[in-house]
Design a protein around this motif. Sequence first.
Motif, PDB file in Angstrom:
ATOM      1  N   PHE A  88       0.838  -1.200   0.000  1.00  0.00           N
ATOM      2  CA  PHE A  88       0.000   0.000   0.000  1.00  0.00           C
ATOM      3  C   PHE A  88       0.875   1.252   0.000  1.00  0.00           C
ATOM      4  CE2 PHE A  88      -2.133   3.435   2.279  1.00  0.00           C
ATOM      5  CZ  PHE A  88      -3.322   3.544   1.573  1.00  0.00           C
ATOM      6  N   LEU A  89       1.901   1.267   0.835  1.00  0.00           N
ATOM      7  CA  LEU A  89       2.831   2.397   0.887  1.00  0.00           C
ATOM      8  C   LEU A  89       3.512   2.605  -0.450  1.00  0.00           C
ATOM      9  CD1 LEU A  89       4.608   4.447   2.630  1.00  0.00           C
ATOM     10  CD2 LEU A  89       6.198   2.542   2.847  1.00  0.00           C
ATOM     11  N   TYR A  90       3.975   1.516  -1.054  1.00  0.00           N
ATOM     12  CA  TYR A  90       4.733   1.565  -2.306  1.00  0.00           C
ATOM     13  C   TYR A  90       3.878   2.150  -3.441  1.00  0.00           C
ATOM     14  CZ  TYR A  90       7.777  -0.188  -6.059  1.00  0.00           C
ATOM     15  OH  TYR A  90       8.606  -0.301  -7.160  1.00  0.00           O
ATOM     16  N   ILE A  91       2.679   1.596  -3.639  1.00  0.00           N
ATOM     17  CA  ILE A  91       1.815   2.065  -4.726  1.00  0.00           C
ATOM     18  C   ILE A  91       1.319   3.484  -4.452  1.00  0.00           C
ATOM     19  CG2 ILE A  91      -0.331   1.655  -5.968  1.00  0.00           C
ATOM     20  CD1 ILE A  91       1.873  -0.342  -6.623  1.00  0.00           C
ATOM     21  N   SER A  92       0.983   3.772  -3.197  1.00  0.00           N
ATOM     22  CA  SER A  92       0.508   5.115  -2.849  1.00  0.00           C
ATOM     23  C   SER A  92       1.579   6.164  -3.123  1.00  0.00           C
ATOM     24  CB  SER A  92       0.089   5.169  -1.379  1.00  0.00           C
ATOM     25  OG  SER A  92      -1.004   4.320  -1.130  1.00  0.00           O
ATOM     26  N   ALA A  93       2.826   5.837  -2.811  1.00  0.00           N
ATOM     27  CA  ALA A  93       3.924   6.767  -3.089  1.00  0.00           C
ATOM     28  C   ALA A  93       4.062   7.005  -4.584  1.00  0.00           C
ATOM     29  CB  ALA A  93       5.232   6.229  -2.511  1.00  0.00           C
ATOM     30  N   GLY A  94       3.883   5.930  -5.384  1.00  0.00           N
ATOM     31  CA  GLY A  94       3.926   6.088  -6.837  1.00  0.00           C
ATOM     32  C   GLY A  94       2.811   6.987  -7.342  1.00  0.00           C
ATOM     33  N   LEU A  95       1.623   6.858  -6.758  1.00  0.00           N
ATOM     34  CA  LEU A  95       0.495   7.712  -7.153  1.00  0.00           C
ATOM     35  C   LEU A  95       0.725   9.160  -6.720  1.00  0.00           C
ATOM     36  CD1 LEU A  95      -2.495   5.351  -6.268  1.00  0.00           C
ATOM     37  CD2 LEU A  95      -1.562   5.845  -8.537  1.00  0.00           C
TER      38      LEU A  95
END
Length: 273
Positions: A88-95
């Motif tokens: 969740f952290l990884y994808i959210s940071a990408g967004l």
Amino acid sequence: MIRISETVKHLLIINVIMFIGTLTVGQGVLFYDWFAMHFPKSTAFQPWQIITHMFMHGGGMHILFNMFALWMFGTPVEQALGSKRFLFLYISAGLGAVLLQVGYYYFDFYSAYQGIASLNMDSELLSKIISIDASDGQYIKGEILSREMGPILSQYGFDAGLINETNFKSFFEMNVLARNTMVGASGCIMGVLAAFGMMNPNAELMLIFLPIPIKAKYFIPGIIILDLISGLTGQSFFSPSNTAYMAHVGGALTGFFIMWYWKKNQFNRNRWY
């Protein structure tokens, strides 16, 4: 040696597969056009690119450095957070990276648009003009844009004589912006790096070309500040000049706020150290 965690391992595999696809599908062009993040005003933009660009890379050194950072910082962060929260952290940071970088592009785009607003040009015609491929190698050339604009203007019955030098300069700037693309996991990794720094503020980190140990609580904010300065001024400190600096900043800020929220509301403080 740090043992790789499961989610990090799968992310590494996906990134490598996508990189191989970039090199082999459509002679290095077609795959990139499908999955790189294009500016939303471009006709090449597709909604899935908001996610897929996070797994694309522009060259061997690009993916090498990003995957090394993912392994080095992602593994301890995943071990602390667990696979679901880490992903969740990884994808959210990408967004978050996409949101800030594209928002920055939009600001420049609409600033340039003010130079042609008086023309009251049809939106479809404008879209075709800013999507013209006016590139010659690595450069976008005004003479190519001017030549390619002529038939399009005629097709839509627009009087080319109404376009003055100021208008054309705006068209050129908008064309350059519309052809911007984003690729890479850097925004995601900056979010992971911010999380690592919050969990390990006294860990000593070093830049490859500056082998001086600096504590994470100083090192990571310093990197973010340099990226912000680079994004605002165009002055590159340690990254290629075509780096999406605001994406780095957006990813890091997203990672910071997510971790701040979790630390404040969900986690036992003893788990951070």
